[in-house]
Design a protein around this motif. Structure first.
Motif, PDB file in Angstrom:
ATOM      1  N   ASP A   1       0.815  -1.213   0.000  1.00 39.61           N
ATOM      2  CA  ASP A   1       0.000   0.000   0.000  1.00 39.61           C
ATOM      3  C   ASP A   1       0.849   1.263   0.000  1.00 39.61           C
ATOM      4  OD1 ASP A   1      -2.329  -1.549   2.258  1.00 39.61           O
ATOM      5  OD2 ASP A   1      -2.421  -1.380   0.084  1.00 39.61           O
ATOM      6  N   LEU A   2       2.150   1.120   0.240  1.00 38.54           N
ATOM      7  CA  LEU A   2       3.015   2.272   0.390  1.00 38.54           C
ATOM      8  C   LEU A   2       3.774   2.569  -0.898  1.00 38.54           C
ATOM      9  CD1 LEU A   2       4.451   1.369   3.893  1.00 38.54           C
ATOM     10  CD2 LEU A   2       2.542   2.861   3.383  1.00 38.54           C
ATOM     11  N   ILE A   3       4.084   3.824  -1.100  1.00 40.80           N
ATOM     12  CA  ILE A   3       4.889   4.247  -2.242  1.00 40.80           C
ATOM     13  C   ILE A   3       6.206   4.772  -1.692  1.00 40.80           C
ATOM     14  CG2 ILE A   3       5.033   5.817  -4.208  1.00 40.80           C
ATOM     15  CD1 ILE A   3       1.970   5.873  -4.236  1.00 40.80           C
ATOM     16  N   HIS A   4       7.305   4.039  -1.976  1.00 38.47           N
ATOM     17  CA  HIS A   4       8.614   4.393  -1.420  1.00 38.47           C
ATOM     18  C   HIS A   4       8.541   4.514   0.104  1.00 38.47           C
ATOM     19  CE1 HIS A   4       9.973   4.858  -5.487  1.00 38.47           C
ATOM     20  NE2 HIS A   4       9.140   5.844  -5.711  1.00 38.47           N
ATOM     21  N   GLY A   5       7.721   3.679   0.727  1.00 40.08           N
ATOM     22  CA  GLY A   5       7.637   3.677   2.183  1.00 40.08           C
ATOM     23  C   GLY A   5       6.586   4.607   2.745  1.00 40.08           C
ATOM     24  N   LEU A   6       6.100   5.575   1.968  1.00 40.02           N
ATOM     25  CA  LEU A   6       5.115   6.528   2.469  1.00 40.02           C
ATOM     26  C   LEU A   6       4.053   6.807   1.412  1.00 40.02           C
ATOM     27  CD1 LEU A   6       7.430   9.241   4.088  1.00 40.02           C
ATOM     28  CD2 LEU A   6       5.992   7.618   5.299  1.00 40.02           C
ATOM     29  N   LEU A   7       2.825   7.014   1.869  1.00 45.96           N
ATOM     30  CA  LEU A   7       1.800   7.488   0.967  1.00 45.96           C
ATOM     31  C   LEU A   7       2.137   8.922   0.546  1.00 45.96           C
ATOM     32  CD1 LEU A   7      -1.290   6.128   2.901  1.00 45.96           C
ATOM     33  CD2 LEU A   7      -0.383   5.245   0.772  1.00 45.96           C
ATOM     34  N   PRO A   8       1.780   9.333  -0.676  1.00 50.47           N
ATOM     35  CA  PRO A   8       2.212  10.641  -1.186  1.00 50.47           C
ATOM     36  C   PRO A   8       1.883  11.820  -0.280  1.00 50.47           C
ATOM     37  CG  PRO A   8       1.265   9.324  -2.940  1.00 50.47           C
ATOM     38  CD  PRO A   8       1.042   8.556  -1.677  1.00 50.47           C
ATOM     39  N   ASP A   9       0.636  11.901   0.221  1.00 56.15           N
ATOM     40  CA  ASP A   9       0.261  13.027   1.084  1.00 56.15           C
ATOM     41  C   ASP A   9       1.059  13.018   2.375  1.00 56.15           C
ATOM     42  OD1 ASP A   9      -1.541  13.798  -0.815  1.00 56.15           O
ATOM     43  OD2 ASP A   9      -3.306  12.995   0.221  1.00 56.15           O
ATOM     44  N   LEU A  10       1.287  11.807   2.893  1.00 54.71           N
ATOM     45  CA  LEU A  10       2.056  11.686   4.126  1.00 54.71           C
ATOM     46  C   LEU A  10       3.510  12.067   3.896  1.00 54.71           C
ATOM     47  CD1 LEU A  10       2.158  10.889   7.081  1.00 54.71           C
ATOM     48  CD2 LEU A  10       2.382   8.500   6.382  1.00 54.71           C
ATOM     49  N   ALA A  11       4.049  11.679   2.750  1.00 53.13           N
ATOM     50  CA  ALA A  11       5.424  12.048   2.424  1.00 53.13           C
ATOM     51  C   ALA A  11       5.587  13.551   2.376  1.00 53.13           C
ATOM     52  CB  ALA A  11       5.829  11.417   1.091  1.00 53.13           C
ATOM     53  N   ALA A  12       4.580  14.251   1.842  1.00 55.04           N
ATOM     54  CA  ALA A  12       4.630  15.709   1.771  1.00 55.04           C
ATOM     55  C   ALA A  12       4.649  16.322   3.172  1.00 55.04           C
ATOM     56  CB  ALA A  12       3.437  16.232   0.970  1.00 55.04           C
ATOM     57  N   GLU A  13       3.864  15.763   4.085  1.00 57.67           N
ATOM     58  CA  GLU A  13       3.840  16.262   5.461  1.00 57.67           C
ATOM     59  C   GLU A  13       5.189  16.056   6.143  1.00 57.67           C
ATOM     60  OE1 GLU A  13       0.731  14.568   7.767  1.00 57.67           O
ATOM     61  OE2 GLU A  13      -0.837  15.000   6.297  1.00 57.67           O
ATOM     62  N   VAL A  14       5.763  14.869   5.952  1.00 59.36           N
ATOM     63  CA  VAL A  14       7.052  14.561   6.576  1.00 59.36           C
ATOM     64  C   VAL A  14       8.148  15.447   5.996  1.00 59.36           C
ATOM     65  CG1 VAL A  14       8.803  12.762   6.878  1.00 59.36           C
ATOM     66  CG2 VAL A  14       6.377  12.194   7.121  1.00 59.36           C
ATOM     67  N   GLU A  15       8.088  15.688   4.694  1.00 62.87           N
ATOM     68  CA  GLU A  15       9.085  16.557   4.062  1.00 62.87           C
ATOM     69  C   GLU A  15       8.967  17.984   4.587  1.00 62.87           C
ATOM     70  OE1 GLU A  15      10.920  17.278  -0.373  1.00 62.87           O
ATOM     71  OE2 GLU A  15       8.779  16.803  -0.182  1.00 62.87           O
ATOM     72  N   GLN A  16       7.746  18.440   4.798  1.00 57.79           N
ATOM     73  CA  GLN A  16       7.532  19.782   5.318  1.00 57.79           C
ATOM     74  C   GLN A  16       8.095  19.913   6.737  1.00 57.79           C
ATOM     75  OE1 GLN A  16       3.432  21.020   5.275  1.00 57.79           O
ATOM     76  NE2 GLN A  16       3.894  23.135   5.824  1.00 57.79           N
ATOM     77  N   ALA A  17       8.064  18.810   7.489  1.00 54.75           N
ATOM     78  CA  ALA A  17       8.624  18.807   8.837  1.00 54.75           C
ATOM     79  C   ALA A  17      10.145  18.683   8.831  1.00 54.75           C
ATOM     80  CB  ALA A  17       8.011  17.664   9.652  1.00 54.75           C
ATOM     81  N   GLY A  18      10.740  18.490   7.645  1.00 60.74           N
ATOM     82  CA  GLY A  18      12.187  18.376   7.531  1.00 60.74           C
ATOM     83  C   GLY A  18      12.738  17.023   7.927  1.00 60.74           C
ATOM     84  N   LEU A  19      11.884  15.981   7.867  1.00 62.58           N
ATOM     85  CA  LEU A  19      12.280  14.673   8.383  1.00 62.58           C
ATOM     86  C   LEU A  19      12.267  13.577   7.316  1.00 62.58           C
ATOM     87  CD1 LEU A  19      10.284  14.840  11.733  1.00 62.58           C
ATOM     88  CD2 LEU A  19      12.768  14.947  11.493  1.00 62.58           C
ATOM     89  N   LEU A  20      12.141  13.959   6.048  1.00 65.36           N
ATOM     90  CA  LEU A  20      12.013  12.935   5.012  1.00 65.36           C
ATOM     91  C   LEU A  20      13.290  12.117   4.863  1.00 65.36           C
ATOM     92  CD1 LEU A  20       9.936  11.844   3.040  1.00 65.36           C
ATOM     93  CD2 LEU A  20      10.863  13.372   1.297  1.00 65.36           C
TER      94      LEU A  20
END
Length: 290
Positions: free
Chosen positions: A9-28
């Motif tokens: 169910d995951l794309i590169h380990g994270l769902l796209p919207d979730l990846a965007a949130e994590v990237e915004q937090a500086g933790l991707l």
């Protein structure tokens, strides 16, 4: 609320919207390193589970192992090599990505981690903004929080004892990372043995490998000790991934016991073969009437 996704169910380990949130937090990037170590630990854990089944197979399924001794022998040898190398990579302090380096990087990002945990878990009952992480103590960590452990065990005794539920302690990311560093230090002797096995036997052809029995006596490393090392990396990566993403990952894949199931099917097949042979010797039909 922690959500559980399968790997498919995951794309590169994270769902796209979730990846965007994590990237915004500086933790991707931190999550990417976490995912890499998690996958390595998962592979090592699967290999160790299969090795333990194969270790017990001659006692539980002796006749079945004897029907394909080369297969079981070489499978076990290959798994030993792979498991040791996977585990060694997790603790190789000369690598760019290893568990100690990952923990150190987490320390540098402790503020960002706490902020992300507040975003993900702020609706949790009894949430404490000062100590946003609700950490389940591993057995090796309980000595550092003895008062909290004793208090819970006393409560368990009031209700009949016998149950040892995980003890949860509130803390921030800095305290959690410090706790992991203590556990890593406590694994120093096992790490040294693992490194020695990797360098002298599995990665290089050292002369010590010629007398492996004597080498093992000098540098012992049991399956249980390997499990301790793998469990540590699993604990760190599964929890950190969940803290940042809200996604709880599995420690072992579904169907990990299928090797045991395979041996049971082989055992049933061997019983049928033996029954056919007994019927043949007795002059009965190959398949006896039920």
């Amino acid at each position: 609320m922690v959500e559980v996704y399968s790997k498919s169910d995951l794309i590169h380990g994270l769902l796209p919207d979730l990846a965007a949130e994590v990237e915004q937090a500086g933790l991707l990037d931190l999550v990417a390193h976490c995912d890499f170590l998690y996958q390595q630990a998962l592979s090592a854990n699967v290999e160790l589970v299969i090795l333990r089944v194969l270790q017990d197979a001659p006692k539980r399924f002796g006749r079945d192992v004897l029907c394909a001794p080369w297969f079981f022998g070489y499978t076990r040898m290959a798994l030993v090599d792979s498991c040791f190398m996977n585990c060694a990579r997790l603790f190789d302090d000369g690598s760019d990505i290893w568990v100690g380096g990952f923990i150190k990087n987490c320390g540098k990002m402790a503020g960002e981690i706490d902020g992300r945990v507040r975003d993900v878990y702020s609706d949790r009952p009894s949430f404490d903004s000062e100590k946003p992480i609700r950490h389940p103590l591993a057995a090796q960590e309980e000595m550092f929080y003895q008062d909290e452990v004793d208090a819970q065990r006393d409560i368990e005794l009031l209700f009949g004892g016998g149950r040892h539920e995980p003890v949860y302690v509130g803390m921030d990311a800095g305290a959690l990372i410090e706790l992991w560093q203590k556990r890593l230090s406590g694994l120093g002797k096992l790490r040294n043995s693992l490194r020695t096995h990797r360098n002298k036997v599995f990665a290089h052809s050292d002369s010590d490998a010629l007398d492996y029995d004597r080498f093992v006596e000098q540098y012992p490393l049991t399956y249980a000790e390997m499990q301790r090392l793998i469990d540590f990396v699993s604990d760190v990566t599964i929890e950190m991934y969940a803290l940042i993403t809200g996604v709880e990952r599995q420690r072992s894949p579904r169907g990990i016991d299928d090797v045991l199931g395979l041996l049971k099917y082989v055992d049933a097949g061997m019983e049928a073969v033996e029954q056919r042979f007994a019927n043949f010797q007795a002059g009965r039909p190959a398949i006896a009437d039920s």
